[in-house]
Design an enzyme around this catalytic site. Structure first.
Site, mmCIF file in Angstrom:
data_model
loop_
_atom_site.group_PDB
_atom_site.id
_atom_site.type_symbol
_atom_site.label_atom_id
_atom_site.label_comp_id
_atom_site.label_asym_id
_atom_site.label_seq_id
_atom_site.Cartn_x
_atom_site.Cartn_y
_atom_site.Cartn_z
ATOM 1 C CB SER A 73 -0.877 0.009 1.259
ATOM 2 O OG SER A 73 -1.534 1.250 1.383
ATOM 3 C CE1 TYR A 92 -3.857 -1.812 5.729
ATOM 4 C CE2 TYR A 92 -3.152 0.326 4.882
ATOM 5 C CZ TYR A 92 -3.608 -0.957 4.667
ATOM 6 O OH TYR A 92 -3.792 -1.388 3.377
HETATM 7 N N1 LIG Z 1 -8.862 -0.818 -0.103
HETATM 8 C C1 LIG Z 1 -7.781 -0.035 -0.145
HETATM 9 O O1 LIG Z 1 -7.879 1.216 -0.193
HETATM 10 C C2 LIG Z 1 -6.409 -0.653 -0.187
HETATM 11 C C3 LIG Z 1 -5.337 0.190 -0.509
HETATM 12 C C4 LIG Z 1 -4.052 -0.328 -0.558
HETATM 13 C C5 LIG Z 1 -3.856 -1.667 -0.294
HETATM 14 N N2 LIG Z 1 -4.904 -2.460 0.039
HETATM 15 C C6 LIG Z 1 -4.628 -3.855 0.342
HETATM 16 O O2 LIG Z 1 -5.273 -4.667 -0.593
HETATM 17 C C7 LIG Z 1 -5.560 -5.944 -0.014
HETATM 18 C C8 LIG Z 1 -7.018 -6.281 -0.236
HETATM 19 O O3 LIG Z 1 -7.801 -5.350 0.527
HETATM 20 P P1 LIG Z 1 -9.316 -5.007 0.166
HETATM 21 O O4 LIG Z 1 -9.381 -3.526 -0.008
HETATM 22 O O5 LIG Z 1 -9.805 -5.904 -0.920
HETATM 23 O O6 LIG Z 1 -10.010 -5.308 1.554
HETATM 24 P P2 LIG Z 1 -11.151 -6.330 1.963
HETATM 25 O O7 LIG Z 1 -12.249 -6.309 0.992
HETATM 26 O O8 LIG Z 1 -11.439 -5.993 3.403
HETATM 27 O O9 LIG Z 1 -10.426 -7.735 1.853
HETATM 28 C C9 LIG Z 1 -9.481 -8.117 2.803
HETATM 29 C C10 LIG Z 1 -9.332 -9.626 2.719
HETATM 30 O O10 LIG Z 1 -8.391 -10.019 3.730
HETATM 31 C C11 LIG Z 1 -8.935 -11.121 4.436
HETATM 32 N N3 LIG Z 1 -8.452 -11.126 5.812
HETATM 33 C C12 LIG Z 1 -8.468 -10.093 6.698
HETATM 34 N N4 LIG Z 1 -7.964 -10.485 7.883
HETATM 35 C C13 LIG Z 1 -7.611 -11.789 7.742
HETATM 36 C C14 LIG Z 1 -7.022 -12.756 8.604
HETATM 37 N N5 LIG Z 1 -6.680 -12.441 9.860
HETATM 38 N N6 LIG Z 1 -6.799 -14.003 8.113
HETATM 39 C C15 LIG Z 1 -7.138 -14.301 6.840
HETATM 40 N N7 LIG Z 1 -7.697 -13.433 5.968
HETATM 41 C C16 LIG Z 1 -7.933 -12.201 6.424
HETATM 42 C C17 LIG Z 1 -10.437 -10.926 4.379
HETATM 43 O O11 LIG Z 1 -11.046 -12.150 4.578
HETATM 44 P P3 LIG Z 1 -12.613 -12.248 4.986
HETATM 45 O O12 LIG Z 1 -13.357 -12.005 3.724
HETATM 46 O O13 LIG Z 1 -12.731 -13.627 5.494
HETATM 47 O O14 LIG Z 1 -12.839 -11.187 6.009
HETATM 48 C C18 LIG Z 1 -10.626 -10.387 2.973
HETATM 49 O O15 LIG Z 1 -10.703 -11.438 2.033
HETATM 50 C C19 LIG Z 1 -5.145 -5.816 1.460
HETATM 51 O O16 LIG Z 1 -3.846 -6.329 1.637
HETATM 52 C C20 LIG Z 1 -5.136 -4.315 1.686
HETATM 53 O O17 LIG Z 1 -4.277 -3.951 2.762
HETATM 54 C C21 LIG Z 1 -6.179 -1.985 0.088
#
Ligand SMILES: NC(=O)c1ccc[n+]([C@@H]2O[C@H](COP(=O)([O-])OP(=O)(O)OC[C@H]3O[C@@H](n4cnc5c(N)ncnc54)[C@H](OP(=O)(O)O)[C@@H]3O)[C@@H](O)[C@H]2O)c1
Length: 164
Positions: free
Chosen positions: A57, A70
Site C-alpha cells: 500500500s 496499518y
Molecule cells: N482498499 C484499499 O484502499 C487498499 C489500498 C491499498 C492496499 N490495500 C490492500 O489490498 C488488499 C485487499 O484489501 P481489500 O481492499 O480488498 O479489503 P477487503 O475487501 O477488506 O479484503 C481483505 C481480505 O483479507 C482477508 N483477511 C483479513 N484479515 C484476515 C485474517 N486475519 N486471516 C485471513 N484473511 C484475512 C479478508 O477475509 P474475509 O473475507 O474472510 O474477512 C478479505 O478477504 C489488502 O492487503 C489491503 O491492505 C487496500
C-alpha cells in the site's frame, strides 16, 4: 501465480488505545504475510517458475498520523516482499509488489476517497499489465509513484501538517 491480498485496516483511534487490537493488525498484515509469503515462495521455487503478487500500500511508503499502525505493518510487508524478490531473482520466480492508493472496497466502505481514489478493477488491470511486463513494483494509479516520491522527501514538520 499467487496473489497475496489479505489484510486488515484496523481502527487507528481504537487500536492506539488497545494494543492487542493493534497487534492483530500487525500480525495479519506483516507476520501473516511473512509466513504465507515464504510458504508460497518455496512452492513456486520448487516448480521453478511463477509469480508472487503482494498487495502492499502507499500507506507503507511513509507513516501518517492518521493510520500509522496499518501503515507500519504495510511498510514491513513491503520491505519483506522486496527482499524476497531479490532473494528469488534468477530462480525463475518473480515477486511483484503492488502499491495501491485508496481503493473502493469493503475495507474502505464509508471513508472519503479523495481525487486519486480507484477501483478493484483498476488494480486488477494494473496487476495483469505488471505481470505481463514482469514488473517488480506497480503503483495504482500510476501517478502515485510521483506523488509519493515527493511526499517521501518532505521534512517531518511539513508532512505532519498535511491533511493526508
Ligand atoms: N482498499 C484499499 O484502499 C487498499 C489500498 C491499498 C492496499 N490495500 C490492500 O489490498 C488488499 C485487499 O484489501 P481489500 O481492499 O480488498 O479489503 P477487503 O475487501 O477488506 O479484503 C481483505 C481480505 O483479507 C482477508 N483477511 C483479513 N484479515 C484476515 C485474517 N486475519 N486471516 C485471513 N484473511 C484475512 C479478508 O477475509 P474475509 O473475507 O474472510 O474477512 C478479505 O478477504 C489488502 O492487503 C489491503 O491492505 C487496500
Amino acid at each position: 501465480m499467487v496473489l497475496l491480498a489479505f489484510g486488515t485496516l484496523g481502527d487507528q483511534a481504537h487500536d492506539e488505545r488497545d494494543p492487542r487490537a493493534a497487534v492483530r493488525v500487525a500480525q495479519t498484515n506483516y507476520t501473516g504475510a511473512v509466513s504465507a509469503g515464504l510458504v508460497c515462495a518455496s512452492a513456486l521455487q520448487a516448480q521453478g517458475h511463477g509469480s508472487l503478487v503482494v498487495l502492499s500500500s502507499v500507506a507503507g511508503e511513509r507513516a501518517r498520523r492518521a493510520n500509522f499502525i496499518y501503515g507500519s505493518s504495510k511498510a514491513g510487508l513491503d520491505a519483506f516482499a522486496q527482499g524476497l524478490g531479490d532473494a528469488l531473482y534468477g530462480t525463475g520466480v518473480h515477486v511483484m509488489v503492488v502499491r495501491p492508493g485508496f481503493v473502493r472496497t469493503r475495507m474502505t466502505a464509508g471513508l472519503p476517497g479523495g481525487p486519486l481514489a480507484t477501483t478493484p478493477e483498476a488494480v486488477a488491470a494494473a496487476v495483469e499489465l505488471g505481470l505481463r511486463r514482469r514488473a517488480e513494483t506497480v503503483w495504482v494509479p500510476g501517478t502515485l509513484r510521483m506523488v509519493m516520491s515527493a511526499l517521501r522527501h518532505l521534512p517531518r514538520g511539513v508532512f505532519r501538517r498535511l491533511p493526508v
